[in-house]
Enzyme design. Structure first.
Site, mmCIF file in Angstrom:
data_model
loop_
_atom_site.group_PDB
_atom_site.id
_atom_site.type_symbol
_atom_site.label_atom_id
_atom_site.label_comp_id
_atom_site.label_asym_id
_atom_site.label_seq_id
_atom_site.Cartn_x
_atom_site.Cartn_y
_atom_site.Cartn_z
ATOM 1 N N SER A 133 5.472 -19.943 17.196
ATOM 2 C CA SER A 133 6.701 -20.471 16.596
ATOM 3 C C SER A 133 6.675 -20.343 15.074
ATOM 4 O O SER A 133 5.615 -20.228 14.469
ATOM 5 C CB SER A 133 6.855 -21.959 16.936
ATOM 6 O OG SER A 133 6.799 -22.171 18.323
HETATM 7 N N1 SAH Z 1 2.651 -23.340 20.802
HETATM 8 C C1 SAH Z 1 2.349 -21.915 20.758
HETATM 9 C C2 SAH Z 1 3.550 -21.033 21.003
HETATM 10 C C3 SAH Z 1 4.100 -21.200 22.354
HETATM 11 S S1 SAH Z 1 4.973 -19.839 23.043
HETATM 12 C C4 SAH Z 1 1.657 -21.530 19.475
HETATM 13 O O1 SAH Z 1 1.425 -22.380 18.605
HETATM 14 O O2 SAH Z 1 1.305 -20.350 19.341
HETATM 15 C C5 SAH Z 1 5.202 -20.587 24.640
HETATM 16 C C6 SAH Z 1 3.978 -20.570 25.499
HETATM 17 O O3 SAH Z 1 4.261 -21.335 26.672
HETATM 18 C C7 SAH Z 1 3.559 -19.189 25.960
HETATM 19 O O4 SAH Z 1 2.232 -18.980 25.640
HETATM 20 C C8 SAH Z 1 3.767 -19.252 27.476
HETATM 21 O O5 SAH Z 1 2.848 -18.469 28.202
HETATM 22 C C9 SAH Z 1 3.583 -20.724 27.733
HETATM 23 N N2 SAH Z 1 4.166 -21.232 28.993
HETATM 24 C C10 SAH Z 1 5.317 -20.865 29.605
HETATM 25 N N3 SAH Z 1 5.517 -21.581 30.728
HETATM 26 C C11 SAH Z 1 4.445 -22.423 30.835
HETATM 27 C C12 SAH Z 1 4.066 -23.402 31.788
HETATM 28 N N4 SAH Z 1 4.805 -23.676 32.856
HETATM 29 N N5 SAH Z 1 2.907 -24.080 31.586
HETATM 30 C C13 SAH Z 1 2.129 -23.816 30.507
HETATM 31 N N6 SAH Z 1 2.447 -22.893 29.572
HETATM 32 C C14 SAH Z 1 3.591 -22.210 29.731
#
Ligand code: SAH
Length: 212
Positions: free
Chosen positions: A51
Site C-alpha cells: 500500500s
Molecule cells: N499489508 C501489505 C499489503 C497487502 S496487499 C503490505 O504491507 O505489503 C493484500 C494482501 O492480502 C496480499 O498479499 C494478498 O495475498 C492478501 N490476501 C488476500 N486475501 C487474503 C485472505 N483471505 N487471507 C489472507 N491474506 C489475503
C-alpha cells in the site's frame, strides 16, 4: 522516510516514529527500490501491492494503535504494514509489549514477508501465519486492533468476533473497484461504524472475499 507529515494524515507521535523508522525500501522488490519513498502503492509478488505510505498511516491512525496493543493484520503482503504496527505496539521489542499477528493466504508472500521482517529486525515481534484470514486468525484469541489490507465485499463476521470489547477494526469494504475504508468499534452493545475515506485495495480472497 521524508514525511512532510504525509499530507496531514499523521497525527500521533507513535505513527510518525513508525513511518520514520521502518525502512520501506527493504519491503519492496529490488527493481522498485528507487521508488520506495514515493507515496504510492508498488507491485510486489503474485500481482499484489504494498500500500501507499499515506494509506498505511491513515489505517494506523484510524485504528488508534497504541503501545502494548495486540494487533491482527489480514493481508501480510510484503510485511511492511505489519512492521509499522510492530514498531508502534512494541518499540523496544521487549516481550511485555504488544504483539502483531498477520495472516497471508499466499505462501510465497508469507516467505517474502518473513525474509523482509528478519532483515529489518521485526521478525520476533510479528507472527506470520499462512491461512485464509477472511475467517480471522486461526488462533484462539481476541485482538485490540484488526487491520484488513485487502478489500472485502462486506465486513467478515468472524473478524468482529475476534475483536475485544472496545476494540477497533479498520477495513476497506464495497464493490471491487472502489471501497470505503471504515472503522468499526466493538462496544458493550453493538458496533459503532465510522467512514474514513474512499480507497481502492486488492481483493480479499477466501470464504468472505469476492471469489469463493
Ligand atoms: N499489508 C501489505 C499489503 C497487502 S496487499 C503490505 O504491507 O505489503 C493484500 C494482501 O492480502 C496480499 O498479499 C494478498 O495475498 C492478501 N490476501 C488476500 N486475501 C487474503 C485472505 N483471505 N487471507 C489472507 N491474506 C489475503
Amino acid at each position: 522516510m521524508e514525511l512532510l507529515k504525509l499530507q496531514g494524515v499523521i497525527v500521533s507521535e507513535d505513527v510518525e516514529r513508525a513511518m520514520l523508522r521502518v525502512p520501506r525500501e527493504e519491503f519492496v522488490l529490488p527493481e522498485y527500490r528507487d521508488e520506495a519513498y514515493e507515496d504510492h502503492p508498488l507491485p510486489i509478488l503474485e500481482g499484489q501491492t504494498i500500500s501507499a505510505p499515506h494509506m498505511c498511516a491513515i489505517m494506523c491512525e484510524a485504528a488508534e494503535i497504541r503501545r502494548g496493543d495486540s494487533v491482527l493484520e489480514i493481508g501480510t503482503g510484503s510485511g511492511y504494514h505489519a512492521a509499522l504496527c510492530a514498531e508502534i505496539v512494541s518499540p523496544t521489542g521487549e516481550p511485555v509489549e504488544g504483539l502483531v499477528v498477520t495472516v497471508e493466504v499466499v505462501k510465497r508472500l508469507a516467505f517474502f514477508a518473513r525474509e523482509n521482517l528478519k532483515r529489518t529486525g521485526y521478525y520476533d515481534r510479528v507472527h506470520v501465519i499462512v491461512a485464509d484470514g477472511s475467517t480471522g486468525a486461526p488462533v484462539r484469541s481476541a485482538f485490540d486492533r484488526i487491520l484488513v489490507t485487502a478489500a472485502a465485499p462486506k465486513v467478515p463476521p468472524p473478524l468482529l468476533e475476534q475483536l475485544k470489547e472496545g476494540g477497533i477494526l479498520v477495513i476497506p469494504v464495497g464493490p471491487r473497484w472502489q471501497q470505503l475504508l471504515v472503522k468499526l468499534k466493538r462496544e458493550k452493545e453493538g458496533v459503532a461504524r465510522e467512514p474514513i475515506t474512499y480507497c481502492v485495495f486488492v481483493a480479499l480472497r477466501g470464504r468472505y472475499g469476492y471469489e469463493r
